[in-house]
Design an enzyme around this catalytic site. Structure first.
Site, PDB file in Angstrom:
ATOM      1  N   LEU A   1      49.719  49.100  -5.812  1.00  0.00           N
ATOM      2  CA  LEU A   1      48.923  49.921  -4.900  1.00  0.00           C
ATOM      3  C   LEU A   1      49.226  49.605  -3.441  1.00  0.00           C
ATOM      4  O   LEU A   1      49.181  50.490  -2.588  1.00  0.00           O
ATOM      5  CB  LEU A   1      47.435  49.742  -5.186  1.00  0.00           C
ATOM      6  CG  LEU A   1      46.901  50.449  -6.434  1.00  0.00           C
ATOM      7  CD1 LEU A   1      45.444  50.092  -6.675  1.00  0.00           C
ATOM      8  CD2 LEU A   1      47.055  51.955  -6.316  1.00  0.00           C
TER       9      LEU A   1
ATOM     10  N   ARG B   1      50.196  52.646  -0.999  1.00  0.00           N
ATOM     11  CA  ARG B   1      49.366  53.064   0.130  1.00  0.00           C
ATOM     12  C   ARG B   1      50.209  53.352   1.367  1.00  0.00           C
ATOM     13  O   ARG B   1      49.999  54.343   2.059  1.00  0.00           O
ATOM     14  CB  ARG B   1      48.311  51.995   0.410  1.00  0.00           C
ATOM     15  CG  ARG B   1      47.200  52.004  -0.621  1.00  0.00           C
ATOM     16  CD  ARG B   1      46.323  50.778  -0.581  1.00  0.00           C
ATOM     17  NE  ARG B   1      45.291  50.902  -1.620  1.00  0.00           N
ATOM     18  CZ  ARG B   1      44.679  49.887  -2.201  1.00  0.00           C
ATOM     19  NH1 ARG B   1      44.990  48.642  -1.862  1.00  0.00           N
ATOM     20  NH2 ARG B   1      43.765  50.094  -3.134  1.00  0.00           N
TER      21      ARG B   1
ATOM     22  N   TYR C   1      43.085  59.360  -3.870  1.00  0.00           N
ATOM     23  CA  TYR C   1      43.901  58.477  -4.715  1.00  0.00           C
ATOM     24  C   TYR C   1      44.589  57.372  -3.929  1.00  0.00           C
ATOM     25  O   TYR C   1      44.532  57.340  -2.710  1.00  0.00           O
ATOM     26  CB  TYR C   1      44.862  59.243  -5.609  1.00  0.00           C
ATOM     27  CG  TYR C   1      45.872  60.193  -5.036  1.00  0.00           C
ATOM     28  CD1 TYR C   1      46.404  61.179  -5.854  1.00  0.00           C
ATOM     29  CD2 TYR C   1      46.330  60.112  -3.734  1.00  0.00           C
ATOM     30  CE1 TYR C   1      47.357  62.065  -5.381  1.00  0.00           C
ATOM     31  CE2 TYR C   1      47.276  60.984  -3.259  1.00  0.00           C
ATOM     32  CZ  TYR C   1      47.796  61.958  -4.084  1.00  0.00           C
ATOM     33  OH  TYR C   1      48.745  62.818  -3.610  1.00  0.00           O
ATOM     34  N   GLU C   2      45.166  56.421  -4.670  1.00  0.00           N
ATOM     35  CA  GLU C   2      45.644  55.137  -4.136  1.00  0.00           C
ATOM     36  C   GLU C   2      44.479  54.324  -3.557  1.00  0.00           C
ATOM     37  O   GLU C   2      44.639  53.538  -2.627  1.00  0.00           O
ATOM     38  CB  GLU C   2      46.721  55.340  -3.058  1.00  0.00           C
ATOM     39  CG  GLU C   2      47.953  56.081  -3.510  1.00  0.00           C
ATOM     40  CD  GLU C   2      48.858  55.266  -4.428  1.00  0.00           C
ATOM     41  OE1 GLU C   2      48.542  54.083  -4.683  1.00  0.00           O
ATOM     42  OE2 GLU C   2      49.873  55.808  -4.895  1.00  0.00           O
ATOM     43  N   GLY C   3      43.301  54.498  -4.132  1.00  0.00           N
ATOM     44  CA  GLY C   3      42.091  53.865  -3.615  1.00  0.00           C
ATOM     45  C   GLY C   3      41.460  54.784  -2.595  1.00  0.00           C
ATOM     46  O   GLY C   3      42.119  55.201  -1.637  1.00  0.00           O
TER      47      GLY C   3
END
Length: 595
Positions: free
Chosen positions: A262, A266, A404-406
């Protein structure tokens, strides 16, 4: 100012140290090969993707896989893969350029980013040599497509709360997976999936699952608000037999794979969002030039000029921040490899070092894209609400990036959490600088002679912005202590202060370096961008700081810190209207964003 031989800063260290502009990497430093790579990405989108976006959005069978294969034939899928596995072996900056260059391709951008990132990197970085030899060459060429299965219906941000189970078969040859995954990008056509499950109910572990494994199936395509051409399905595992040799990494250490991948994702998402922003901005600028109202092109109206210039400001600043961090990661990767680390260990270690910056970039890049497409629709007026205009598609496609991606909320919380954890471990000396700021607050302000130099004033602004963060964060830690992690609003206020300051400093360093290279006259517009951003950032930092302080301080202490915050965020008046008009003149003259 530090000397030109200054050592590169470590992750988060920019917060407490002065950065050296001559050590900063800027997009103007791209070499000839890197510029050619960017051009190749642009040409690929123009020739292969954008003419057929409507077909892509209809999920025409086989279309997206064929586009990925074409991208693979041109080497666009294997930029950063080692040559020994069929890759091109290029550096981290070049791979970031590819993400930006392909970022304006709507659903295709999502598919290619998922394939080259979370769909392939877990195997490349954590796989055994046998696993790498089996999968990576085919993923690098596009013959096989990759996907990633982490999210479940009841575990999104809480990834470790996954319910999918894995149990060793009686003969010891397979792990039997049971459960489901959702929101799987490329899930409808991928050949290889990295899937996470818990062995014996608690050992969170990664597995390589191939399409065709017994007990593996997928659901129908999801109907989404945007990125409609991106395949998104649920995956089902019903006594799915995964060979024991397909365990990825160490048993019980799946979180190491998930969280490290991740970090890289990011930063790459920021790059793709930047590419999408530039495309959408150019579309809007060209519309404003040709659209007439009251017998004038709307590009001549001040309200529209403001919007177009603000797009350019945010994109230019985002680009400055992105490639500054990309160079840090690239340098750290080479440093670790020279110390004897493997390729995988080096890149993972470098990405982990700058995980703070990756989180901040993800937040800012996705929010820049949202701003650009939103204002792009506004510039188009009623036409912007019509499917006939590409800006409406860009608007819908943009929204997922903040999730997404946190989510951006999670990334804001992580930004501060990681800084504080590094401070507690002694890796980042926050205490000394924070105490110095407290001491300064109690002293009489220094009204001594101003520093000299073309950008002395702006450098002082940045130094003071950093002091404001240290003051607010230090007070929050002292006042709230162990309760701070529950005060998410405060943490997000501090994160916003940090993001603004990192961005502002990145823009300033870029202008200083460009001025050294080209002379002050050649970078007047870039200086306008930087100064406008700094002027506006000062107010945003002040607001975030006040919101944080008001929530936990009171009385004389609160009043004193408000005075300190005002001191640290004070900037001289600057005519941002005229600066934006000058920026807009270039956008109109260039018929798009070409800074």
């Amino acid at each position: 100012m530090e000397t030109k031989q200054a050592k590169a800063l470590l992750g988060g260290e920019w917060l407490i140290k002065e950065s050296n502009p001559f050590e900063t990497f800027i997009p103007e430093d791209f070499n000839e090969e890197q510029r050619m790579v960017m051009d190749m990405c642009t040409q690929f989108l123009d020739a292969e993707v954008l003419p057929i976006v409507e077909r892509i959005d209809k999920l025409e069978t086989g279309l997206m896989p064929s586009l990925l294969e074409k991208a693979g034939e041109q080497g666009l899928l294997s930029t950063s893969f080692p040559e020994q596995y069929g890759g091109l072996g290029k550096d981290f900056i070049t791979s970031t350029i590819v993400n930006e260059g392909l970022g304006g391709g709507h659903s295709f951008s999502v598919a290619v980013a998922a394939h080259t990132g979370i769909g392939s990197l877990p195997i490349l970085y954590f796989g055994t040599e046998e696993q790498k030899q089996k999968y990576i060459p085919k993923l690098a060429s596009g013959e096989w497509k990759g996907a990633y299965g982490l999210t479940e219906p009841n575990s999104g941000s809480d990834a470790l709360g996954a319910k999918t189970t894995a149990k060793l078969s009686d003969d010891g040859k397979y792990y039997i997976l049971n459960g489901q995954k959702c929101w799987i990008t490329n899930g409808g056509f991928a050949d290889v999936y990295t899937v996470f499950a818990k062995i014996d109910g608690d050992k969170f572990t990664g597995f390589i699952v191939e399409r065709g494994f017994e007990g593996f199936s997928q659901g129908p395509e999801e109907h989404k608000m945007g990125i409609k051409g991106s395949s998104t399905v649920q995956l089902y595992f019903q006594d799915c037999k995964v060979p024991v040799e397909n365990v990825l990494g160490e048993i019980g250490r799946g979180h190491v794979i998930a969280f490290n991948i991740l970090n890289i994702g990011r930063l790459k998402l920021c790059a793709a969002a930047l590419g999408g922003s530039k495309r959408a901005a150019t579309t809007s600028i060209q519309y404003a030039i040709t659209r007439e109202q009251f017998k004038l092109p709307i590009a001549k109206f001040g309200a529209i000029k403001h919007k177009m210039a603000e797009m350019a400001i945010r994109m230019w600043v985002c680009e400055s921040a992105l490639y500054r961090a990309s160079k840090w990661i690239d340098d750290k990767e080479h440093e670790l490899m020279n110390s004897g680390k493997s390729f995988a260990e080096a890149l993972l270690g470098a990405a982990e070092e700058y995980a703070i910056e990756c989180a901040m970039l993800k937040v800012y890049g996705s929010e820049v894209l949202d701003y650009v497409v939103d204002e792009g629709v506004q510039i188009h007026g009623g036409n912007g609400f019509s499917d006939e205009y590409m800006i409406s598609k860009a608007y819908r496609d943009s929204r997922i990036n903040r999730i997404y991606e946190g989510t951006n909320e999670i990334n804001r919380l992580l930004t501060v959490d990681m800084v504080l954890k590094r401070a507690m471990k002694g890796k980042l000396d926050l205490m000394g600088p924070a105490m110095a700021v407290q001491k300064e607050l109690m002293s009489i302000p220094d009204f001594g002679a101003e520093e000299e130099g073309a950008f002395a004033k702006e450098l002082k602004y940045i130094a003071n912005f950093k002091k404001s963060i240290l003051m607010v964060a230090g007070a929050a830690v002292q006042k709230l202590m162990m309760q701070l992690e529950k005060e998410q609003e405060v943490l997000m206020n501090i994160a916003d202060m940090a993001i603004e300051t990192y961005n502002a400093e990145s823009a300033l360093l870029r202008v200083i370096k460009l001025t050294e290279q080209k002379g002050e006259a050649a970078v007047k517009l870039q200086a306008d961008i930087m100064r406008t951003y700094l002027y506006d950032a000062s107010d945003r930092i002040n607001k975030s700081g006040k919101d944080a302080l008001n929530s936990f301080a009171e009385g004389d202490e609160l009043r004193m810190m408000h005075i300190g915050l005002k001191r640290f965020t004070k900037v001289e008046p600057f005519n941002t209207k005229d600066a934006r008009r000058r920026i807009c003149e270039k956008l109109v003259a260039d018929n798009g964003y070409h800074f």
